[in-house]
Design a protein around this motif. Structure first.
Motif, mmCIF file in Angstrom:
data_model
loop_
_atom_site.group_PDB
_atom_site.id
_atom_site.type_symbol
_atom_site.label_atom_id
_atom_site.label_comp_id
_atom_site.label_asym_id
_atom_site.label_seq_id
_atom_site.Cartn_x
_atom_site.Cartn_y
_atom_site.Cartn_z
ATOM 1 N N LYS A 147 -2.388 -17.118 -3.914
ATOM 2 C CA LYS A 147 -1.180 -17.103 -3.090
ATOM 3 C C LYS A 147 0.018 -17.602 -3.902
ATOM 4 O O LYS A 147 -0.026 -18.690 -4.458
ATOM 5 N N ILE A 169 -0.732 -15.589 6.395
ATOM 6 C CA ILE A 169 -0.223 -14.291 6.818
ATOM 7 C C ILE A 169 -0.870 -13.980 8.174
ATOM 8 O O ILE A 169 -1.953 -14.517 8.460
ATOM 9 N N SER A 183 0.738 -14.388 14.623
ATOM 10 C CA SER A 183 0.713 -12.962 14.986
ATOM 11 C C SER A 183 1.096 -12.693 16.447
ATOM 12 O O SER A 183 1.777 -11.704 16.736
HETATM 13 N N1 LIG Z 1 -3.156 -18.014 14.157
HETATM 14 C C1 LIG Z 1 -2.714 -17.278 12.998
HETATM 15 C C2 LIG Z 1 -3.901 -17.052 12.074
HETATM 16 C C3 LIG Z 1 -3.508 -16.405 10.759
HETATM 17 C C4 LIG Z 1 -4.614 -16.539 9.708
HETATM 18 O O1 LIG Z 1 -5.625 -17.228 9.898
HETATM 19 N N2 LIG Z 1 -4.390 -15.877 8.559
HETATM 20 C C5 LIG Z 1 -5.342 -15.951 7.470
HETATM 21 C C6 LIG Z 1 -5.759 -14.545 7.007
HETATM 22 S S1 LIG Z 1 -6.625 -13.623 8.222
HETATM 23 C C7 LIG Z 1 -4.672 -16.576 6.247
HETATM 24 O O2 LIG Z 1 -3.505 -16.377 5.985
HETATM 25 N N3 LIG Z 1 -5.443 -17.329 5.471
HETATM 26 C C8 LIG Z 1 -4.978 -17.802 4.187
HETATM 27 C C9 LIG Z 1 -4.912 -19.262 4.085
HETATM 28 O O3 LIG Z 1 -5.132 -19.963 5.089
HETATM 29 O O4 LIG Z 1 -4.632 -19.722 2.977
HETATM 30 C C10 LIG Z 1 -2.067 -15.975 13.461
HETATM 31 O O5 LIG Z 1 -2.366 -15.518 14.576
HETATM 32 O O6 LIG Z 1 -1.211 -15.419 12.757
#
Ligand SMILES: N[C@@H](CCC(=O)N[C@@H](CS)C(=O)NCC(=O)O)C(=O)O
Length: 239
Positions: free
Chosen positions: A42, A56, A81
């Motif tokens: 990232k 994201i 989201s």
């Molecule tokens: N509650 C958040 C969850 C977003 C989420 O968990 N994104 C994950 C990818 S699916 C992410 O960015 N993970 C990378 C990290 O935490 O470093 C939403 O609805 O946008």
């Protein structure tokens, strides 16, 4: 409101959360840039300039088109989201992301609420931990099915944010169950799959079929890429 300035969505092709927003942006026919963030490396600018939480999807809105690494300082930075879905419905009121009728709008939000309170956690623990409950997952799916009208999408014939919010997860659940992917014990998977494919879930099965046939879904989901990820991701490997 109308779009007044650039929109950039920061996303990942694997992320069901991102797909929620990609679907809505397509449905709204928004003029936007979709920028894939490499979550395995990232970039520092993403947390500094776009989303301090580092996740994201995230969206910037406003100001002139610029390199995604350098969003306009005046742009609004929006994450989560489901908040982004609401924002897009507000920004594009003509696009039908939410129905015009207040009762149907409430029903769309209740549909999302059932997913968030009854399916998301069982989904996470069933597929990605060794001791999730198949019963809890099936109960959640049954509660969601109970809110579906006899035909069509979550609140009628027209696709809305309610469908955008749940479709990316339902299709992933469907694919993982049918392909025996996930940390759940194999014997538990067999039992869950039998009930899931049985007469109790006829309406849900038709809904998922309709989702998969929808261009909004098809244009935002690469099944082959996602299947490769599900099969090989450390989170889904049985010990
Ligand atoms: N509650 C958040 C969850 C977003 C989420 O968990 N994104 C994950 C990818 S699916 C992410 O960015 N993970 C990378 C990290 O935490 O470093 C939403 O609805 O946008």
């Amino acid at each position: 409101m109308v779009q007044n300035g650039q929109i950039t969505l920061y996303s990942s092709p694997y992320s069901p959360f991102s797909q929620r927003n990609q679907i809505a942006l397509k449905q709204a026919k928004a003029d936007y840039t979709d920028y894939v963030v490499d979550l395995s490396a990232k970039p520092a600018w993403f947390t500094e300039k776009v989303n301090p939480v580092g996740k994201i999807p995230a969206l910037t809105y406003g100001g002139p088109k610029s390199a995604p690494e350098n969003p306009p300082p005046e742009a609004a930075k929006i994450n989560e989201s489901l908040v982004i879905l609401e924002f897009l419905a507000d920004l594009f009121p003509e696009a039908g992301l939410l129905p015009a009728d207040p009762v149907l709008r409430a029903q769309a939000r209740l549909f999302i609420n059932v997913f968030e309170t009854k399916i998301f956690e069982p989904f996470r623990s069933f597929f990605f931990t060794p001791d999730g409950s198949g019963t809890a997952l099936l109960e959640g799916l049954e509660a969601l099915q109970a809110r579906l009208p006899p035909s069509g999408f979550a609140v009628g014939e027209h696709w809305t944010n309610a469908d955008s919010a749940v479709a990316p997860f339902l299709v992933r659940i469907d694919l993982m169950l049918k392909n025996d992917i996930g940390k759940y014990p194999q014997s538990e998977g067999v039992k869950v799959l039998e009930i899931y494919q049985g007469p109790k879930f006829t309406r849900l099965a038709k809904y998922i079929e309709d989702i998969k046939a929808s261009p909004l879904f098809k244009d935002t989901f690469d099944e082959e890429t996602n299947m490769k990820l599900f099969k090989n991701h450390p989170y889904t490997q049985r010990k």
